[in-house]
Write a protein that holds these residues in place. Structure first.
Motif, short mmCIF file in Angstrom:
data_model
loop_
_atom_site.label_atom_id
_atom_site.label_comp_id
_atom_site.label_asym_id
_atom_site.label_seq_id
_atom_site.Cartn_x
_atom_site.Cartn_y
_atom_site.Cartn_z
N PRO A 244 61.95 26.15 66.04
CA PRO A 244 62.35 27.56 66.16
C PRO A 244 61.45 28.46 65.33
CG PRO A 244 64.24 26.16 65.67
CD PRO A 244 63.01 25.33 65.44
N THR A 245 61.02 29.56 65.94
CA THR A 245 60.15 30.49 65.23
C THR A 245 60.74 31.89 65.20
OG1 THR A 245 58.93 30.81 67.28
CG2 THR A 245 58.02 29.25 65.71
N VAL A 246 61.44 32.29 66.23
CA VAL A 246 62.08 33.60 66.27
C VAL A 246 63.57 33.35 66.46
CG1 VAL A 246 62.26 35.82 67.45
CG2 VAL A 246 60.05 34.70 67.25
N THR A 247 64.33 33.55 65.41
CA THR A 247 65.77 33.28 65.48
C THR A 247 66.60 34.52 65.23
OG1 THR A 247 65.78 32.67 63.14
CG2 THR A 247 65.48 30.90 64.74
N ALA A 248 65.98 35.62 64.80
CA ALA A 248 66.69 36.88 64.58
C ALA A 248 65.73 38.01 64.93
CB ALA A 248 67.14 36.99 63.12
N ASN A 249 66.30 39.10 65.43
CA ASN A 249 65.48 40.25 65.82
C ASN A 249 64.40 39.83 66.80
OD1 ASN A 249 64.89 43.01 65.73
ND2 ASN A 249 63.22 42.70 64.29
N GLY A 250 64.76 38.93 67.69
CA GLY A 250 63.81 38.46 68.69
C GLY A 250 63.67 39.45 69.83
N PRO A 251 62.92 39.07 70.87
CA PRO A 251 62.71 39.99 71.98
C PRO A 251 63.99 40.31 72.74
CG PRO A 251 61.89 37.79 72.51
CD PRO A 251 62.25 37.78 71.06
N ALA A 252 64.06 41.53 73.25
CA ALA A 252 65.17 41.91 74.13
C ALA A 252 64.86 41.54 75.57
CB ALA A 252 65.43 43.41 74.03
N THR A 253 63.57 41.45 75.88
CA THR A 253 63.11 41.06 77.23
C THR A 253 61.99 40.04 77.08
OG1 THR A 253 63.60 43.28 78.08
CG2 THR A 253 62.15 41.89 79.41
N VAL A 254 62.06 39.00 77.90
CA VAL A 254 60.96 38.02 77.96
C VAL A 254 60.41 38.06 79.39
CG1 VAL A 254 60.29 35.61 77.78
CG2 VAL A 254 61.98 36.56 76.17
N VAL A 255 59.13 38.33 79.51
CA VAL A 255 58.46 38.39 80.80
C VAL A 255 57.64 37.12 80.96
CG1 VAL A 255 56.81 39.65 82.24
CG2 VAL A 255 58.36 40.90 80.71
#
Length: 333
Positions: A244-255
């Motif tokens: 895991p690298t992004v566990t908080a405040n991550g992206p709202a959209t993943v394209v």
């Protein structure tokens, strides 16, 4: 007789004068009584209220407020030795690209927020030149390229702010070289005179369209790296090969932008040819937001043009407000 005649004439003259005076007075009274009453002055037209200007909205995140005055792109290490990163959670847009050896590297784009530090900073790739052309003339922070790439960036649509240009905006941190170089975004932006401000690169933000397939957990492969994306609390967590690298405040959209991956004529410092993600053209795309997946098509006619994302219904695909991550995955076929 003469005196009597003069007396009579005098009396007659006085009578005439009196009669004329009475007539004049009566005429004035009659005229005054029949003069039309003047209309009251017309009321001044009501002033149209001036609408309060809407709060500025970032073209990169759709969020209201200050969008920033300069675009800074930083090439960030995503090898196991380069994680955890610093400052990536503050990026407006993050591109995940394939590089040599099956690993990935990040192209992070900052405008709304500048973290105190970002890194580890590594070399950029040929793919980044086309990607960043859509931003106008952004600043690009990088370090340690092959000579061909240095020549490419010096003539490309970016403003280089590498250690060669801005040595004072970099510092060494934890770990071993080359995985321990960090940049100071405020110093990098200050050195980039005339750098472009944020502009429309094709993202459209708004309510989720109808439909969509449930997709709380999505796994993609970029190079030989497995990327796990998990929906949680309106955002997404991201893991690379189970880490895991992004566990908080991550992206709202993943394209998930599916693009041709070609072999570049440019090699890295050890002689391996670099894979190039081709982002000009047309191909399939998946948009992940709100725990669902929408499938459509991306299209971009030229490097300086924005990328259009169109749903199966022919309408623009809308993103959730907040940071956007773009996974440049290999297109099928």
């Amino acid at each position: 007789m003469a005196g009597e005649r003069r007396s009579t004439e005098s009396t007659t003259a006085v009578a005439v004068v009196i009669a004329l005076a009475v007539a004049v007075v009566l005429g004035v009274v009659v005229w005054t009584s029949h003069r039309p009453t003047p209309s009251p002055p017309a009321a001044a037209p009501a002033r149209t209220p001036v609408a309060t200007p809407a709060a500025h909205v970032s073209p990169l995140t759709g969020q209201p407020g200050a969008a920033g005055s300069a675009v800074l792109a930083v090439k960030v290490d995503n090898s196991p030795q380069g994680r955890p990163w610093t400052g990536v959670a503050d990026a407006d847009v993050v591109y995940v690209e394939p590089v040599e050896g099956g690993v990935t590297r990040l192209l992070t784009v900052f405008a709304s927020h500048l973290p105190p530090s970002v890194g580890p900073v590594r070399s950029f790739r040929e793919s980044d030149i086309d990607l960043l052309a859509a931003y106008g003339r952004p600043a690009l922070a990088f370090s340690g390229n092959a000579p061909e790439l240095d020549r490419l960036v010096s003539s490309g649509p970016v403003m280089p702010v590498s250690p060669a240009q801005v040595a004072g905006a970099y510092h060494r941190g934890r770990g071993d070289a080359p995985h321990n170089l960090y940049g100071t975004p405020a110093g990098l932006v200050a050195a980039a005179q005339g750098v472009a401000a944020p502009r429309d690169i094709g993202f459209r933000f708004g309510a989720a369209p109808a439909g969509g397939q449930p997709a709380a957990d999505v796994v993609e492969t970029i190079g030989s790296t497995k990327v796990d994306v998990h929906a949680a609390n309106g955002r997404y967590t991201v893991a690379f090969n189970g880490s895991p690298t992004v566990t908080a405040n991550g992206p709202a959209t993943v394209v998930v932008q599916r693009v041709p991956i070609t072999t570049s004529a440019i090699h890295d410092v050890v002689g391996a040819p670099s894979p190039t993600a081709v982002t000009v053209g047309r191909g399939p795309v998946d948009v992940l937001r709100d725990g669902k997946r929408w499938t459509g098509t991306w299209s971009r006619p030229a490097p300086t043009a924005p990328t259009t994302f169109t749903g199966a219904d022919g309408r623009p695909m809308t993103f959730a407000t907040g940071p956007v991550w773009v996974l440049l995955a290999r297109a099928p076929g």
